[in-house]
Design a protein around this motif. Sequence first.
Motif, PDB file in Angstrom:
ATOM      1  N   TYR A   1       2.434   8.463   6.261  1.00 62.32           N
ATOM      2  CA  TYR A   1       1.558   9.360   5.475  1.00 62.32           C
ATOM      3  C   TYR A   1       2.199  10.738   5.349  1.00 62.32           C
ATOM      4  CZ  TYR A   1      -2.404   6.204   6.734  1.00 62.32           C
ATOM      5  OH  TYR A   1      -3.251   5.148   6.929  1.00 62.32           O
TER       6      TYR A   1
ATOM      7  N   TYR B   1      -6.311  -2.605   7.273  1.00 67.18           N
ATOM      8  CA  TYR B   1      -6.594  -3.536   8.381  1.00 67.18           C
ATOM      9  C   TYR B   1      -7.957  -4.200   8.260  1.00 67.18           C
ATOM     10  CZ  TYR B   1      -2.284  -1.961  10.470  1.00 67.18           C
ATOM     11  OH  TYR B   1      -0.951  -1.703  10.686  1.00 67.18           O
TER      12      TYR B   1
ATOM     13  N   ASP C   1      -7.657   4.372   3.820  1.00 64.77           N
ATOM     14  CA  ASP C   1      -6.697   3.276   3.980  1.00 64.77           C
ATOM     15  C   ASP C   1      -7.425   2.127   4.675  1.00 64.77           C
ATOM     16  OD1 ASP C   1      -4.638   1.562   4.578  1.00 64.77           O
ATOM     17  OD2 ASP C   1      -3.356   3.065   5.537  1.00 64.77           O
TER      18      ASP C   1
ATOM     19  N   TYR D   1      -0.566   7.010  11.181  1.00 64.98           N
ATOM     20  CA  TYR D   1       0.579   6.259  10.637  1.00 64.98           C
ATOM     21  C   TYR D   1       1.611   7.256  10.094  1.00 64.98           C
ATOM     22  CZ  TYR D   1       2.934   3.044   7.365  1.00 64.98           C
ATOM     23  OH  TYR D   1       3.846   2.318   6.659  1.00 64.98           O
TER      24      TYR D   1
ATOM     25  N   SER E   1       0.851  -1.198   0.000  1.00 66.15           N
ATOM     26  CA  SER E   1       0.000   0.000   0.000  1.00 66.15           C
ATOM     27  C   SER E   1       0.883   1.242   0.000  1.00 66.15           C
ATOM     28  CB  SER E   1      -0.939   0.003   1.203  1.00 66.15           C
ATOM     29  OG  SER E   1      -0.206   0.208   2.387  1.00 66.15           O
ATOM     30  N   SER E   2       2.138   1.100   0.427  1.00 67.01           N
ATOM     31  CA  SER E   2       3.053   2.244   0.464  1.00 67.01           C
ATOM     32  C   SER E   2       3.157   2.889  -0.919  1.00 67.01           C
ATOM     33  CB  SER E   2       4.437   1.802   0.939  1.00 67.01           C
ATOM     34  OG  SER E   2       4.336   1.224   2.229  1.00 67.01           O
TER      35      SER E   2
ATOM     36  N   ARG F   1       5.567  -7.397  -0.529  1.00 65.25           N
ATOM     37  CA  ARG F   1       5.395  -6.049  -1.085  1.00 65.25           C
ATOM     38  C   ARG F   1       4.303  -5.995  -2.147  1.00 65.25           C
ATOM     39  NH1 ARG F   1       5.177  -4.081   2.041  1.00 65.25           N
ATOM     40  NH2 ARG F   1       5.494  -1.976   1.269  1.00 65.25           N
TER      41      ARG F   1
ATOM     42  N   SER G   1      -4.025  -3.805   1.049  1.00 64.24           N
ATOM     43  CA  SER G   1      -2.718  -4.457   0.988  1.00 64.24           C
ATOM     44  C   SER G   1      -2.837  -5.931   1.338  1.00 64.24           C
ATOM     45  CB  SER G   1      -1.803  -3.769   1.997  1.00 64.24           C
ATOM     46  OG  SER G   1      -0.570  -4.417   2.080  1.00 64.24           O
TER      47      SER G   1
ATOM     48  N   ASN H   1      -4.217   2.896  12.471  1.00 62.04           N
ATOM     49  CA  ASN H   1      -2.964   2.615  13.166  1.00 62.04           C
ATOM     50  C   ASN H   1      -2.496   3.968  13.708  1.00 62.04           C
ATOM     51  OD1 ASN H   1      -0.394   1.930  13.960  1.00 62.04           O
ATOM     52  ND2 ASN H   1       0.397   1.534  11.907  1.00 62.04           N
TER      53      ASN H   1
ATOM     54  N   SER I   1      -0.532  -7.060   3.207  1.00 66.43           N
ATOM     55  CA  SER I   1       0.397  -7.102   4.333  1.00 66.43           C
ATOM     56  C   SER I   1      -0.222  -7.533   5.667  1.00 66.43           C
ATOM     57  CB  SER I   1       1.051  -5.731   4.538  1.00 66.43           C
ATOM     58  OG  SER I   1       1.977  -5.465   3.505  1.00 66.43           O
TER      59      SER I   1
HETATM   60  C1  LIG Z   1      -2.116   2.177   8.411  1.00 71.13           C
HETATM   61  C2  LIG Z   1      -1.052   1.602   7.530  1.00 71.13           C
HETATM   62  N1  LIG Z   1      -1.084   1.885   6.225  1.00 71.13           N
HETATM   63  C3  LIG Z   1      -0.151   1.423   5.403  1.00 71.13           C
HETATM   64  C4  LIG Z   1       0.906   0.623   5.846  1.00 71.13           C
HETATM   65  C5  LIG Z   1       1.958   0.163   4.843  1.00 71.13           C
HETATM   66  O1  LIG Z   1       1.855  -1.181   4.561  1.00 71.13           O
HETATM   67  P1  LIG Z   1       2.345  -1.928   3.222  1.00 71.13           P
HETATM   68  O2  LIG Z   1       3.159  -0.978   2.412  1.00 71.13           O
HETATM   69  O3  LIG Z   1       3.107  -3.089   3.702  1.00 71.13           O
HETATM   70  O4  LIG Z   1       1.077  -2.312   2.501  1.00 71.13           O
HETATM   71  C6  LIG Z   1       0.979   0.303   7.207  1.00 71.13           C
HETATM   72  C7  LIG Z   1       2.075  -0.523   7.729  1.00 71.13           C
HETATM   73  O5  LIG Z   1       2.245  -0.730   8.902  1.00 71.13           O
HETATM   74  C8  LIG Z   1      -0.041   0.804   8.066  1.00 71.13           C
HETATM   75  O6  LIG Z   1      -0.039   0.543   9.375  1.00 71.13           O
END
Ligand SMILES: Cc1ncc(COP(=O)(O)O)c(C=O)c1O
Length: 367
Positions: A112, A189, A186, A109, A84-85, A224, A213, A158, A215
């Motif tokens: 951002y 989660y 976002d 987070y 998601s980054s 990734r 994501s 987060n 993740s």
């Molecule tokens: C709220 C939130 N967004 C985005 C990410 C980024 O995750 P990724 O790039 O692994 O998808 C994180 C990672 O901890 C996160 O906590």
Amino acid sequence: MEVLKAANARERAGDSVLHLEAGQPGTGAPRRVREAAARLVMSENLGYTDALGIPELRAAIAGHYARWYGVELAPERVVVTTGSSAAFVLAFLALFDRGARVGIAAPGYPAYRNILSALDMAEHAIPVNDSTRYQPAPKHLDRIAGPLDGLLVANPANPTGSMLTAAELQDLAAACAARGTALIVDEIYHGICFEFPAPTILALRDDAIAVNSFSKYFGMTGWRLGWMVVPDPLVATVERLAQNLFISPPAISQYAALAAFESYDELDANVARYAQNRQLLLEALPQLGMGHFAPPDGAFYVYVDVGGLTNDSRAFCRRMLQETGVATTPGVDFDPAWGHRFMRLSFAGATEDIAEAMDRLRAWLPA
Ligand SMILES: Cc1ncc(COP(=O)(O)O)c(C=O)c1O
């Protein structure tokens, strides 16, 4: 990262460290995904793919929305990204120009605001607290002078884990639309929710961007791989940006991730473990004098107010790590203004580790 470095150094020195600072599942990718990856390495070329992702995965992601939310989505709106980054970079560049002002909840987070500032855009911090359950609300937008170019909301969030209901998200989206403020949600989660299922913005509006994501729920941090769903008129712009910035998301991860959508049972078992860990924390923390925390509706975090124990959570977390081996994350990472009163505990790890951490803290903290 500072805590993680110190925790790893202690571990290398032979001390036992309990990792309640980790923002990732300890379980790794689902079994079927690993098996698929092992086969793919030997049988496929794994060259570049389409910049927006392989069509099969874009279709599978659209299918996931039908399964989880009953939302029919055109696969053409799905953009597969390098975590998601990368989706944030693409979304910000597609939506905004230099100097844009983007509202983000504090605590939030940290990447951002760092990504925005790297792109010469500005974060407008929206301080949130108990009064709106640690989420932005229309009243916050009313207080900001001039319209924001964008609002970025994490649901669940987060470091707090707090969530907006469908009605709250709807109101917030309407307030953004009325101001000409682009909305990015976002949803990384999603799937890890304890009080009510997380609503997707895509069920409510087709003018917002949803970011997600592999993740978190899918446990595939290091692969990734992420995605976003964008409004139709943005697809071509995002495609050009993605071609030039990333060429394509990782091929092996994309093909293997198809099997993630056959792994719901395994993944839901992980969520059941998080629920157990969360319950353990919700019972133990008040006994430790840490009974004030943001509503942990989803994700795998509790954002605890430690203001009764310290006015410097960074020093507090460092000392806790040194003296008990329990690693946690100080709130200053998420909120430069108020984070000195807060600490984030992650319950993504093993239940025994969480229980052991609570025992160590019980023995360490003043009775
Ligand atoms: C709220 C939130 N967004 C985005 C990410 C980024 O995750 P990724 O790039 O692994 O998808 C994180 C990672 O901890 C996160 O906590």
